[in-house]
Design a protein around this motif. Structure first.
Motif, PDB file in Angstrom:
ATOM      1  N   SER A  11     -14.273  -4.043  -3.824  1.00  0.00           N
ATOM      2  CA  SER A  11     -14.354  -2.640  -4.220  1.00  0.00           C
ATOM      3  C   SER A  11     -12.997  -2.118  -4.668  1.00  0.00           C
ATOM      4  O   SER A  11     -12.897  -1.384  -5.668  1.00  0.00           O
ATOM      5  CB  SER A  11     -14.874  -1.795  -3.045  1.00  0.00           C
ATOM      6  OG  SER A  11     -16.184  -2.161  -2.709  1.00  0.00           O
ATOM      7  N   LEU A  12     -11.933  -2.495  -3.927  1.00  0.00           N
ATOM      8  CA  LEU A  12     -10.588  -2.066  -4.301  1.00  0.00           C
ATOM      9  C   LEU A  12     -10.196  -2.631  -5.660  1.00  0.00           C
ATOM     10  O   LEU A  12      -9.624  -1.933  -6.501  1.00  0.00           O
ATOM     11  CB  LEU A  12      -9.590  -2.520  -3.231  1.00  0.00           C
ATOM     12  CG  LEU A  12      -8.144  -2.052  -3.406  1.00  0.00           C
ATOM     13  CD1 LEU A  12      -8.049  -0.529  -3.335  1.00  0.00           C
ATOM     14  CD2 LEU A  12      -7.239  -2.688  -2.350  1.00  0.00           C
ATOM     15  N   GLU A  43       0.830  -1.203   0.000  1.00  0.00           N
ATOM     16  CA  GLU A  43       0.000   0.000   0.000  1.00  0.00           C
ATOM     17  C   GLU A  43       0.866   1.256   0.000  1.00  0.00           C
ATOM     18  O   GLU A  43       0.511   2.264  -0.610  1.00  0.00           O
ATOM     19  CB  GLU A  43      -0.927  -0.009   1.217  1.00  0.00           C
ATOM     20  CG  GLU A  43      -2.001  -1.081   1.172  1.00  0.00           C
ATOM     21  CD  GLU A  43      -2.867  -1.002  -0.077  1.00  0.00           C
ATOM     22  OE1 GLU A  43      -3.147   0.119  -0.558  1.00  0.00           O
ATOM     23  OE2 GLU A  43      -3.261  -2.068  -0.593  1.00  0.00           O
ATOM     24  N   TYR A  75       2.012   1.725  -3.541  1.00  0.00           N
ATOM     25  CA  TYR A  75       0.919   2.271  -4.350  1.00  0.00           C
ATOM     26  C   TYR A  75       0.793   3.779  -4.113  1.00  0.00           C
ATOM     27  O   TYR A  75       0.683   4.573  -5.051  1.00  0.00           O
ATOM     28  CB  TYR A  75      -0.412   1.604  -3.983  1.00  0.00           C
ATOM     29  CG  TYR A  75      -0.531   0.147  -4.350  1.00  0.00           C
ATOM     30  CD1 TYR A  75       0.072  -0.366  -5.482  1.00  0.00           C
ATOM     31  CD2 TYR A  75      -1.265  -0.734  -3.547  1.00  0.00           C
ATOM     32  CE1 TYR A  75      -0.047  -1.703  -5.816  1.00  0.00           C
ATOM     33  CE2 TYR A  75      -1.387  -2.080  -3.873  1.00  0.00           C
ATOM     34  CZ  TYR A  75      -0.778  -2.549  -5.006  1.00  0.00           C
ATOM     35  OH  TYR A  75      -0.893  -3.869  -5.334  1.00  0.00           O
ATOM     36  N   HIS A 104      -2.383   0.618 -12.097  1.00  0.00           N
ATOM     37  CA  HIS A 104      -3.731   0.231 -11.667  1.00  0.00           C
ATOM     38  C   HIS A 104      -4.021  -1.235 -11.996  1.00  0.00           C
ATOM     39  O   HIS A 104      -4.705  -1.925 -11.231  1.00  0.00           O
ATOM     40  CB  HIS A 104      -4.765   1.151 -12.303  1.00  0.00           C
ATOM     41  CG  HIS A 104      -4.742   2.543 -11.752  1.00  0.00           C
ATOM     42  ND1 HIS A 104      -5.153   2.832 -10.473  1.00  0.00           N
ATOM     43  CD2 HIS A 104      -4.333   3.712 -12.297  1.00  0.00           C
ATOM     44  CE1 HIS A 104      -5.013   4.134 -10.251  1.00  0.00           C
ATOM     45  NE2 HIS A 104      -4.516   4.690 -11.343  1.00  0.00           N
ATOM     46  N   SER A 138     -14.885  -4.930   0.758  1.00  0.00           N
ATOM     47  CA  SER A 138     -13.766  -3.985   0.679  1.00  0.00           C
ATOM     48  C   SER A 138     -12.747  -4.429  -0.356  1.00  0.00           C
ATOM     49  O   SER A 138     -12.259  -3.626  -1.160  1.00  0.00           O
ATOM     50  CB  SER A 138     -13.086  -3.854   2.052  1.00  0.00           C
ATOM     51  OG  SER A 138     -13.986  -3.337   3.001  1.00  0.00           O
ATOM     52  N   ALA A 181      -5.281  -7.045  -5.603  1.00  0.00           N
ATOM     53  CA  ALA A 181      -6.540  -7.116  -4.855  1.00  0.00           C
ATOM     54  C   ALA A 181      -7.301  -8.401  -5.178  1.00  0.00           C
ATOM     55  O   ALA A 181      -7.915  -9.017  -4.297  1.00  0.00           O
ATOM     56  CB  ALA A 181      -7.402  -5.893  -5.176  1.00  0.00           C
ATOM     57  N   GLU A 195     -12.166  -0.793  -8.305  1.00  0.00           N
ATOM     58  CA  GLU A 195     -11.718   0.595  -8.419  1.00  0.00           C
ATOM     59  C   GLU A 195     -10.459   0.691  -9.281  1.00  0.00           C
ATOM     60  O   GLU A 195     -10.396   1.478 -10.235  1.00  0.00           O
ATOM     61  CB  GLU A 195     -11.448   1.157  -7.020  1.00  0.00           C
ATOM     62  CG  GLU A 195     -11.014   2.608  -6.990  1.00  0.00           C
ATOM     63  CD  GLU A 195     -12.178   3.578  -7.155  1.00  0.00           C
ATOM     64  OE1 GLU A 195     -11.899   4.772  -7.353  1.00  0.00           O
ATOM     65  OE2 GLU A 195     -13.340   3.149  -7.109  1.00  0.00           O
ATOM     66  N   HIS A 196      -9.457  -0.121  -8.952  1.00  0.00           N
ATOM     67  CA  HIS A 196      -8.217  -0.077  -9.732  1.00  0.00           C
ATOM     68  C   HIS A 196      -8.443  -0.588 -11.162  1.00  0.00           C
ATOM     69  O   HIS A 196      -7.842  -0.079 -12.103  1.00  0.00           O
ATOM     70  CB  HIS A 196      -7.129  -0.908  -9.046  1.00  0.00           C
ATOM     71  CG  HIS A 196      -6.468  -0.199  -7.901  1.00  0.00           C
ATOM     72  ND1 HIS A 196      -5.762   0.971  -8.069  1.00  0.00           N
ATOM     73  CD2 HIS A 196      -6.408  -0.480  -6.574  1.00  0.00           C
ATOM     74  CE1 HIS A 196      -5.284   1.369  -6.906  1.00  0.00           C
ATOM     75  NE2 HIS A 196      -5.661   0.508  -5.981  1.00  0.00           N
TER      76      HIS A 196
END
Length: 287
Positions: free
Chosen positions: A227-228, A173, A176, A192, A224, A199, A231-232
């Motif tokens: 979603s990550l 993290e 990133y 990404h 979670s 993820a 998102e990426h």
């Protein structure tokens, strides 16, 4: 102030020719252009070790390893040692499948030239190929520390870190976040894509530990991670510059399959929201 250094002086032209030749050791090999770079540096600095070592690289590309080794020996005896000599010896040992020997050449380069970042890069790739992921990640981080955070170096480090069994999520993290702070790479599709892949790996591993119907806290963790991932994946699709627009296809598949597979009917509002955000971002983004 009296200026004593001129742009055409050897203090400028020799380092420039050296950097130019070093660059051509790492890009796609073009024999004619490569020889021109060798001769340019040799004319400027006849006793510089790099031209002779570069000629050994040319022999390496021709798969003539015996001649390459002889060239290295002659060059080092005549003009002195250079980090690229040890790295080339390591590369030849790798090709010949003498992995321990290759490792010793790279470690010798590190011992003799401890401030040279490229040694850490070679060791990182070497250990990664041998599936020694801890050592690979350690040298990748050292490489990143010496060259400073940037697109290629940071992406390589992320890739090696996430391959490690039980990899350190905090380090990932942080990497990133580091890359996102660099303006030139904030819109990097590969960053990404790698983050989405990481993820997904975490999501799949977590799913394998589940037994029976998940409780509320477990569902929250799954949501979670999902979603990550999405998102990426969405940002990779937005910034997709690949010829086949592969990341756009991957994103559509993830949205359609994973959201519904994980959450069922309750995923429909999330799916519509994500797809809406994606199309808005595509309209706003200009490559």
């Amino acid at each position: 102030m009296v200026h004593t250094l001129h742009a055409q002086s050897n203090e400028i032209t020799i380092p420039f020719a050296e950097v130019d030749l070093l660059h051509h050791l790492t890009v796609e090999f073009e024999p004619t252009l490569f020889q021109q770079k060798i001769e340019r540096l040799r004319q400027l600095a006849p006793n510089h070790p790099l031209p002779g070592i570069a000629e050994a690289y040319a022999l390496f590309h021709e798969q003539n390893f015996s001649a390459a080794r002889r060239q290295l020996e002659q060059t080092r005896a005549k003009t002195g040692d250079h980090v690229r000599a040890h790295l080339l010896l390591g590369l030849m040992s790798e090709v010949e499948q003498f992995q321990h020997e290759a490792e010793q050449h790279f470690l010798a380069a590190l011992s003799l030239f401890p401030d040279e970042p490229s040694v850490h890069r070679h060791l990182a790739v070497h250990y990664y190929d041998r599936e020694f992921y801890g050592e690979a990640a350690s040298h990748a981080l050292q490489y990143l520390k010496k060259i400073g955070p940037g697109g290629e170096g940071t992406l390589m480090t992320i890739d090696m870190m996430q391959t490690m069994p039980g990899h350190d999520d905090y380090v990932l993290e942080s990497l990133y976040a580091m890359l996102l702070e660099i303006p030139d790479h904030r819109h990097d599709m590969m960053f990404h894509a790698i983050a989405a892949n990481n993820a997904e790996m975490r999501y799949d591993l977590f799913c394998k530990t589940l037994d029976g119907e998940p409780d509320e806290d477990t569902v929250f963790q799954l949501d979670s991670m999902l979603s990550l991932m999405i998102e990426h994946s969405m940002w990779a699709a937005v910034y997709d510059q690949s010829e086949e627009r592969m990341y756009q296809t991957v994103f559509k598949t993830i949205c359609r399959d994973l959201t519904y597979r994980h959450a069922g009917i309750r995923s429909i509002p999330l799916y519509l929201s994500i797809r809406s955000r994606y199309f808005v971002r595509r309209l706003l983004h200009r490559p």
